[in-house]
Motif scaffolding. Structure first.
Motif, short mmCIF file in Angstrom:
data_model
loop_
_atom_site.label_atom_id
_atom_site.label_comp_id
_atom_site.label_asym_id
_atom_site.label_seq_id
_atom_site.Cartn_x
_atom_site.Cartn_y
_atom_site.Cartn_z
N ASN A 243 0.81 -1.21 0.00
CA ASN A 243 0.00 0.00 0.00
C ASN A 243 0.85 1.27 0.00
N GLU A 244 0.19 2.43 0.15
CA GLU A 244 0.89 3.71 0.01
C GLU A 244 1.92 3.95 1.10
N LYS A 245 1.81 3.23 2.20
CA LYS A 245 2.80 3.36 3.28
C LYS A 245 3.92 2.34 3.14
N GLY A 246 3.88 1.58 2.04
CA GLY A 246 4.89 0.55 1.84
C GLY A 246 4.63 -0.70 2.64
N GLN A 247 3.48 -0.73 3.29
CA GLN A 247 3.14 -1.88 4.12
C GLN A 247 2.52 -2.98 3.27
N GLN A 248 2.66 -4.21 3.73
CA GLN A 248 2.10 -5.34 3.01
C GLN A 248 0.60 -5.47 3.26
N ASP A 249 -0.10 -5.86 2.21
CA ASP A 249 -1.55 -6.07 2.29
C ASP A 249 -1.83 -7.50 1.84
N ILE A 250 -2.03 -8.38 2.80
CA ILE A 250 -2.28 -9.78 2.47
C ILE A 250 -3.79 -10.00 2.37
N LYS A 251 -4.26 -10.32 1.19
CA LYS A 251 -5.69 -10.52 0.98
C LYS A 251 -6.16 -11.78 1.70
N ARG A 252 -7.28 -11.64 2.39
CA ARG A 252 -7.84 -12.81 3.06
C ARG A 252 -8.42 -13.78 2.03
N LYS A 253 -8.45 -15.03 2.39
CA LYS A 253 -8.97 -16.05 1.50
C LYS A 253 -10.49 -16.11 1.65
#
Length: 404
Positions: A243-253
């Motif tokens: 995301n815009e903060k460089g953080q990871q966004d792990i999509k839920r299943k």
């Protein structure tokens, strides 16, 4: 004769190498000029570096057939794991294009009538569907059809949690679905419309939406790693968004489908889908032509916010319009239809110049992905027609814009 035979055996590898090089290395642009694989690689890597994009999948079609398919960078930057063509990616609103094609298949099977008000298909009064309970006092919803949902003319907001008239809306935890204008009268992008359409399709068929997608789209097109819910056979090859903060966004299943936005797929699978569509598979020509026929002209200054009074004629030259599940435009190279897919950690884009047989599919796992779309489209296939300002695809450095 033996000498001739030996000569032919020596020449075969030479011709095979030349053929392989031509297939892999020379890609035709809209104007007929060519671009080589090395130049594509150099362009992609340079743009990705400039926009700080971890990973990207890229495919190009010539003559309606795949001629280029490749991934770049990481599916998980922090873990140093490389992206590949079978890595699961979040498709976002590519989901709506697949839903549109699914609906056209249901039309051909006489299961769905595009112009029949959807309330005729529902098993319950609208107020008994939680998402639409606030419509009990607004009879205009009874005019809404599948055609309106697919062409974004229902009057619904994009997401009920945000004010569709605000340029930078705040999250509303009590968000409700309301109708903001007379259905069928103007274009305004709406994910909530696809939720109503999904309810109707599930009530008509008695099947969950993902099951319909498997039956009518994924299986016929050979998309074995795609779903609106998570399938057990997907394994662990999952890309992670940034995301815009460089953080990871792990999509839920997901276990519950959302027709307008829950699809996951791979760059390989979605390329199969586009190839299936542009080659006229699955539906008759007349049905395909109706799918990409302009249903409503678009004069809004921007795609988002979706409901605004501001208009422009900047896109008149391309006759910017919406069809059934796809954006449309006219170019010197004929008709084109396109679809975006976006959230705060994923940016995807596909456009198909159907009369030239040229398509491009771009999928990224970064909020910065759209910053390179304009340059990629121009440099790789010669597309200078995509309405990038309307879509908000401002390049890195444009008027001071840079990666966040």
């Amino acid at each position: 004769m033996k000498k001739i035979g030996k000569l032919l055996l020596l020449l075969i590898p030479f011709f095979a190498v030349e053929q392989a090089t031509a297939q892999a290395g020379l890609i035709e642009k809209l104007d007929g000029s060519k671009i080589g694989e090395r130049e594509i690689d150099s362009t992609v890597k340079s743009l990705m570096s400039r926009a700080e994009i971890p990973g990207m999948g890229l495919a190009i079609l010539n003559n309606k057939k795949k001629v280029f398919l490749k991934t770049y960078g990481f599916k998980d930057r922090s873990g140093g794991k490389l992206l590949d063509t079978t890595s699961i990616l979040y498709a976002a609103s590519f989901s709506k294009a697949v839903c549109g094609f699914l609906c056209m298949r249901l039309v051909e099977n006489k299961i769905l009538d595009l112009d029949k008000p959807l309330h005729h298909y529902l098993k319950k009064p609208i107020a008994e569907y939680e998402n639409f309970s606030e419509l009990r006092n607004d009879d205009r919803w009874q005019k809404i059809t599948a055609r309106m949902c697919l062409s974004h003319t229902t009057g619904f907001p994009n997401l009920k949690w945000f004010d569709p008239t605000a340029a930078d809306p705040e999250f509303d935890s009590l968000g409700v679905v309301k109708i903001y204008f007379e259905p069928g009268t103007k274009y305004a992008y709406s994910g909530e419309a696809f939720k109503l359409l999904q309810v109707a399709l599930e009530d008509i068929t008695g099947k969950p939406f993902d099951e319909l997608a498997v039956e009518y789209v994924f299986k016929p097109a050979g998309m074995n790693r795609s779903g609106y819910v998570w399938h057990d056979n997907f394994g662990d090859d999952l890309a992670i968004g940034h995301n815009e903060k460089g953080q990871q966004d792990i999509k839920r299943k997901r276990t519950v489908a959302v027709a307008g936005g829950s699809m996951v797929t791979t760059i390989e699978d979605y390329t199969r889908f586009i190839e299936y569509v542009v080659r006229g598979k699955g539906i008759r020509k007349a049905t395909f032509d109706e799918m990409i026929r302009p249903q409503i002209r678009i004069y809004s200054q921007t795609q988002f916010p979706p409901i605004t009074q501001a208009t422009t004629h900047e896109n008149d030259d391309i006759q910017l319009s919406y069809g059934l599940g796809w954006g449309l435009m006219q170019t010197p190279y004929g008709r084109a239809f396109f679809k975006e897919g976006s959230d705060d950690a994923w940016k995807n884009y596909n456009i198909n110049f159907i009369d030239r047989g040229i398509s491009i599919i771009i999928m990224t796992n970064s909020v910065n992905g759209s910053m390179i779309f304009k340059d990629l489209l121009e440099k790789l296939i010669g597309d200078t027609f995509t309405p990038w300002k309307w879509e908000g695809y401002y390049p890195v450095g444009y008027e001071g814009i840079s990666p966040k």
